[in-house]
Write a protein that holds these residues in place. Structure first.
Motif, PDB file in Angstrom:
ATOM      1  N   HIS A 126       0.720  -1.350   0.065  1.00 40.57           N
ATOM      2  CA  HIS A 126       0.058  -0.150  -0.155  1.00 40.57           C
ATOM      3  C   HIS A 126       1.032   1.252   0.035  1.00 40.57           C
ATOM      4  O   HIS A 126       1.116   1.812   1.013  1.00 40.57           O
ATOM      5  CB  HIS A 126      -0.927   0.023   1.313  1.00 40.57           C
ATOM      6  N   HIS A 133      -4.549   5.919  -5.425  1.00 43.39           N
ATOM      7  CA  HIS A 133      -5.816   6.230  -5.048  1.00 43.39           C
ATOM      8  C   HIS A 133      -6.669   6.416  -6.374  1.00 43.39           C
ATOM      9  O   HIS A 133      -6.415   7.010  -7.438  1.00 43.39           O
ATOM     10  CB  HIS A 133      -5.824   7.820  -4.314  1.00 43.39           C
ATOM     11  N   GLU A 166      -5.605   1.431  -4.770  1.00 42.91           N
ATOM     12  CA  GLU A 166      -6.377   1.823  -3.500  1.00 42.91           C
ATOM     13  C   GLU A 166      -7.811   1.968  -4.029  1.00 42.91           C
ATOM     14  O   GLU A 166      -7.900   3.277  -4.216  1.00 42.91           O
ATOM     15  CB  GLU A 166      -5.720   2.486  -2.533  1.00 42.91           C
ATOM     16  N   SER A 210     -10.662   0.407   0.545  1.00 44.64           N
ATOM     17  CA  SER A 210     -10.574   1.282   1.828  1.00 44.64           C
ATOM     18  C   SER A 210     -11.900   1.783   1.791  1.00 44.64           C
ATOM     19  O   SER A 210     -12.787   1.866   0.956  1.00 44.64           O
ATOM     20  CB  SER A 210      -9.752   2.464   1.375  1.00 44.64           C
ATOM     21  N   HIS A 235     -13.175   5.291   3.322  1.00 42.05           N
ATOM     22  CA  HIS A 235     -12.515   6.719   3.444  1.00 42.05           C
ATOM     23  C   HIS A 235     -13.865   7.513   3.862  1.00 42.05           C
ATOM     24  O   HIS A 235     -13.935   8.569   4.258  1.00 42.05           O
ATOM     25  CB  HIS A 235     -11.885   7.369   2.523  1.00 42.05           C
ATOM     26  N   HIS A 244      -6.020  -0.160   6.399  1.00 44.79           N
ATOM     27  CA  HIS A 244      -6.221   0.790   7.563  1.00 44.79           C
ATOM     28  C   HIS A 244      -7.509   0.228   8.331  1.00 44.79           C
ATOM     29  O   HIS A 244      -8.361   1.078   8.440  1.00 44.79           O
ATOM     30  CB  HIS A 244      -6.044   2.039   7.413  1.00 44.79           C
ATOM     31  N   ASP A 274       1.530   2.544   3.590  1.00 46.31           N
ATOM     32  CA  ASP A 274       0.707   3.851   2.973  1.00 46.31           C
ATOM     33  C   ASP A 274       1.688   4.977   2.801  1.00 46.31           C
ATOM     34  O   ASP A 274       1.245   6.003   2.950  1.00 46.31           O
ATOM     35  CB  ASP A 274      -0.395   3.942   3.985  1.00 46.31           C
TER      36      ASP A 274
HETATM   37 ZN   LIG Z   1      -6.289   4.996   2.359  1.00 51.51          ZN
END
Ligand SMILES: [Zn+2]
Ligand SMILES: [Zn+2]
Length: 275
Positions: free
Chosen positions: A6, A47, A89, A115, A117, A163, A235
């Protein structure tokens, strides 16, 4: 064998165009730091919201602001100009599973990092669009966050759940539920077990206000005890953040009895001894 999957090739700031960061020289900088730090398996996971094609999945105004780059050019760059594993991600957006699947299935990833978020349109880890300050109780925010993580894992869209307790990112700067937090973790862990995904242990939280590894030790204990495979990442958004404070992560993993890490290629997972 140590891994860092990541990983972002650029910071999340303005003024970070693909042309400047998706270069062989930049990838080489990451590879050099990884080698120095004993990280043999290195991947990148940009991302999803920075790619224009992500707007076919979701048109949140914040995504619209950032969607600039072409995802296929990114894939081609990683495959042809670097020796890095190719990942992404990809946010989980509830109700958009088919669109996410279309996006992911159209490309040949080594791994896909899932993820959470956002809870609905509210951001968990950004001040802009923040989930906090909207009158919701911390109990409700945490419950919804971990249920969403479980839901994301169950979709089968992802190889790694990132995460896993990101909702704690603000530490004492945001409201937090009281008492034993394990009651929140359970739906997330169950979802990961059902979905057959790997759980990410991320040192990124050590760089954030919370100052802790993701996930919390009691979360990881439960997950490891249930036999969930673990993926280790930093990350990183800069070469120097690769493997950031891995000594602490390795200590934690050893303490909860994790001796192997997940390694990915062509979306197949195998376990390798940490060594
Ligand atoms: Zn993230
Ligand atoms: Zn990330």
């Amino acid at each position: 064998m140590l891994t860092d999957y990541h990983v972002h090739l650029r910071p999340d700031d303005e003024g970070t165009p693909a042309a400047q960061y998706f270069t062989a020289a930049n990838a080489e900088r990451y590879r050099a730091v990884a080698e120095e730090r004993g990280i043999a398996e290195l991947g990148v996971a940009e991302h999803i919201h920075r790619f224009t094609q992500s707007l076919e999945i979701w048109r949140h105004p914040w995504w619209q602001r950032w969607a600039r780059d072409d995802v296929d050019a990114y894939c081609e760059f990683v495959r042809e100009e670097t020796d890095l594993r190719l990942g992404i991600e990809a946010d989980f957006v509830a109700g958009r599973e088919d669109r996410i699947a279309n996006f992911l299935d159209a490309r040949e990833w080594d791994f896909v990092v899932g993820s959470v978020h956002f809870i609905a349109d509210a951001a968990v880890d950004m001040e802009e669009w923040s989930v906090w300050g909207r009158g919701e109780s911390p109990e409700k925010v945490w419950r919804r966050y971990f249920e969403t993580v479980g839901e994301s894992a169950r979709t089968g869209l992802y190889d790694i759940i990132a995460h896993p307790d990101l909702v704690k990112v603000w530490g004492g700067d945001a409201p937090q539920p009281e008492g034993d937090l394990r009651r929140y973790y359970e739906p997330a862990i169950e979802g990961c077990l059902d979905g057959g995904v790997a759980l990410e242990v991320s040192t990124a939280g050590l760089r954030k206000p919370v100052g802790e590894i993701y996930p919390a030790r009691s979360f990881l204990e439960e997950a490891a005890g249930a036999g969930l495979p673990i993926a280790l990442s930093s990350d990183a958004h800069l070469p120097d953040q690769l493997g950031h404070r891995y000594d602490e992560a390795l200590e934690l993993l050893a303490a909860v009895g994790v001796t192997e890490l997940s390694v990915f290629e062509g979306r197949e997972r195998r376990l390798e001894p940490i060594g």
